[in-house]
Design a protein around this motif. Structure first.
Motif, short mmCIF file in Angstrom:
data_model
loop_
_atom_site.label_atom_id
_atom_site.label_comp_id
_atom_site.label_asym_id
_atom_site.label_seq_id
_atom_site.Cartn_x
_atom_site.Cartn_y
_atom_site.Cartn_z
N MET A 43 -28.24 -7.08 12.53
CA MET A 43 -27.90 -6.32 13.74
C MET A 43 -27.39 -4.94 13.36
O MET A 43 -26.76 -4.75 12.33
CB MET A 43 -26.81 -7.06 14.53
CG MET A 43 -27.28 -8.39 15.08
SD MET A 43 -26.00 -9.16 16.07
CE MET A 43 -26.87 -10.66 16.53
N ASN A 70 -28.85 -5.69 21.12
CA ASN A 70 -29.93 -6.68 21.18
C ASN A 70 -29.47 -8.05 20.69
O ASN A 70 -30.06 -8.64 19.77
CB ASN A 70 -31.14 -6.19 20.38
CG ASN A 70 -31.76 -4.96 20.99
OD1 ASN A 70 -31.92 -4.86 22.20
ND2 ASN A 70 -32.09 -3.98 20.16
N VAL A 71 -28.42 -8.55 21.33
CA VAL A 71 -27.83 -9.82 20.92
C VAL A 71 -28.61 -10.99 21.52
O VAL A 71 -29.32 -10.86 22.52
CB VAL A 71 -26.35 -9.92 21.33
CG1 VAL A 71 -25.54 -8.83 20.65
CG2 VAL A 71 -26.20 -9.82 22.86
N TRP A 72 -28.42 -12.15 20.92
CA TRP A 72 -29.01 -13.39 21.44
C TRP A 72 -27.88 -14.33 21.87
O TRP A 72 -27.22 -14.93 21.03
CB TRP A 72 -29.89 -14.09 20.39
CG TRP A 72 -30.44 -15.40 20.88
CD1 TRP A 72 -30.93 -15.67 22.13
CD2 TRP A 72 -30.52 -16.63 20.15
NE1 TRP A 72 -31.33 -16.98 22.22
CE2 TRP A 72 -31.09 -17.60 21.02
CE3 TRP A 72 -30.19 -17.00 18.84
CZ2 TRP A 72 -31.33 -18.91 20.63
CZ3 TRP A 72 -30.42 -18.31 18.46
CH2 TRP A 72 -30.99 -19.26 19.34
N HIS A 112 -26.91 -17.53 22.43
CA HIS A 112 -27.57 -18.75 21.99
C HIS A 112 -26.98 -20.01 22.61
O HIS A 112 -27.45 -21.11 22.32
CB HIS A 112 -27.48 -18.86 20.46
CG HIS A 112 -26.08 -18.97 19.96
ND1 HIS A 112 -25.19 -17.93 20.02
CD2 HIS A 112 -25.40 -20.01 19.42
CE1 HIS A 112 -24.02 -18.31 19.52
NE2 HIS A 112 -24.13 -19.58 19.15
N ARG A 118 -33.62 -11.10 23.96
CA ARG A 118 -32.40 -10.45 23.50
C ARG A 118 -31.81 -9.62 24.63
O ARG A 118 -32.47 -9.34 25.63
CB ARG A 118 -32.68 -9.57 22.28
CG ARG A 118 -33.23 -10.33 21.06
CD ARG A 118 -32.20 -11.32 20.53
NE ARG A 118 -32.65 -12.00 19.32
CZ ARG A 118 -33.27 -13.18 19.30
NH1 ARG A 118 -33.56 -13.78 20.45
NH2 ARG A 118 -33.62 -13.73 18.16
N ASP A 119 -30.56 -9.19 24.46
CA ASP A 119 -29.88 -8.48 25.55
C ASP A 119 -29.18 -7.22 25.04
O ASP A 119 -28.61 -7.21 23.94
CB ASP A 119 -28.83 -9.38 26.21
CG ASP A 119 -28.18 -8.69 27.40
OD1 ASP A 119 -28.89 -8.43 28.39
OD2 ASP A 119 -26.98 -8.38 27.33
N ASN A 120 -29.23 -6.18 25.88
CA ASN A 120 -28.49 -4.95 25.58
C ASN A 120 -27.69 -4.49 26.80
O ASN A 120 -27.63 -3.30 27.11
CB ASN A 120 -29.45 -3.85 25.11
CG ASN A 120 -30.44 -3.42 26.18
OD1 ASN A 120 -30.59 -4.10 27.19
ND2 ASN A 120 -31.11 -2.30 25.97
#
Length: 336
Positions: free
Chosen positions: A1, A34-36, A38, A159-161
């Motif tokens: 990351m 750009n995290v996941w 989970h 993924r998320d931002n």
């Protein structure tokens, strides 16, 4: 990351706009890298380091999120971040659960304060003229930490931002902004309408000019109300700061009264909760729990904001306004 401990620099990847007041305002994109998410009910934090050689004033917030993705976002100001990682797990109420993907820490290691909060598709916020949150060289805020609460697990390929676009300037603002968060702990008995209440006396020699408020509960909240209480010889005088159905967009709304708040005044907040379940619901970090929060945003003229950033009570069944050490009188009746 990608590493998010980026120094705030005026001309780094910024867009510049000129306001009619000739105030030069830049934009910083403070987003999750750009995290996941989970797993369900995951809180993630990511930091930025503010340049220690300059002062900056945040004058606006433009959210980059939807309630379908993020349950809520908080922007913390910290003296030290909770972790040196680029992203970490930072649930508001830590459990014993071990996260195998992210290290676990609080949002701030020291100097925690709320700068901004967002939920339920709330729109952008622009601060009043000459008002800004001071960060950097002459501020205890040396880092900003973005916390996003993800209710639901994302697919492995998504993924998320989510985050917020910060509007800021280097021009000195004569009015420093601050936020004090009023909230409770406690529980709501099954099949019961409950008042969750808190109150704190202002003990600092400062004059606060309130200008915005925000409410936050989960699904059981029906109404959240904030007051200033001034104790006089003829009895306590309650002045409404704001009230809102927390199921509406949880934005910062203009306060009802902008009357200055002074030393020895009492800030008080109440959440009316309706527990239609057959089980107890407690204050907690997940969507199955509840929260009772009233945020008050204010400014001070040529001064620094309150050292006191939080005002919490233990909540029901142990704490109510009529048991407060402030000896509150003339307590408003239930509003529903």
């Amino acid at each position: 990351m990608m590493d998010k401990k980026i120094i705030f620099v005026v001309f780094a990847t910024l867009g510049c706009i000129l306001l009619t007041s000739a105030l030069e305002v830049d934009t910083y994109d403070f987003l999750m890298p750009n995290v996941w998410p989970h797993r369900d009910e995951l809180y993630l934090c990511t930091p930025i380091r503010i340049s220690p050689h300059s002062n900056y004033y945040i004058v606006g917030f433009q959210p980059n999120a939807t309630m379908n993705t993020a349950h809520h976002m908080l922007l913390y100001g910290c003296s030290e971040p909770g972790s040196n990682e680029s992203v970490w797990s930072c649930g508001e109420m830590q459990t014993n659960e071990v996260d195998k993907m992210y290290n676990t820490a609080s949002p701030c290691r020291s100097g925690s304060q709320i700068v901004y909060a967002w939920a339920r598709d709330a729109p952008s916020l622009e601060l009043p003229k000459d008002v800004g949150f001071l960060i950097g060289q002459n501020s205890p805020i040396k880092y900003l930490v973005l916390q996003v609460h993800y209710m639901h697990r994302f697919p492995e390929d998504k993924r998320d931002n989510s985050g917020v676009f910060l509007k800021y300037t280097k021009r000195r603002m004569p009015r420093q902004a601050g936020v004090i968060l009023l909230g409770t702990s406690g529980l709501i008995a099954p099949q019961r309408v409950e008042h969750m209440e808190t109150a704190c006396t202002i003990n600092e020699n400062k004059v606060l000019h309130p200008f915005a408020f925000r409410t936050h509960t989960h699904s059981l909240g029906k109404l959240v109300t904030g007051y200033v209480v001034r104790q006089t010889e003829t009895g306590d005088v309650w002045t409404l700061l704001g009230k809102k159905d927390p199921q509406l967009p949880q934005m910062f709304y203009p306060v009802v009264s902008t009357k200055p708040i002074e030393r020895d005044d009492v800030l008080a907040a109440r959440c009316i909760m309706n527990n239609t379940h057959d089980h107890v619901v407690r204050i907690g970090a997940t969507n199955k729990d509840e929260m009772c929060n009233f945020y008050l945003m204010y400014w001070v003229e040529n001064d620094t904001p309150l050292d006191q950033k939080y005002c919490f009570s233990v909540g029901p069944p142990y704490y109510y306004w009529n048991r407060a050490r402030e000896n509150l009188g003339n307590i408003p009746l239930s509003e529903i």
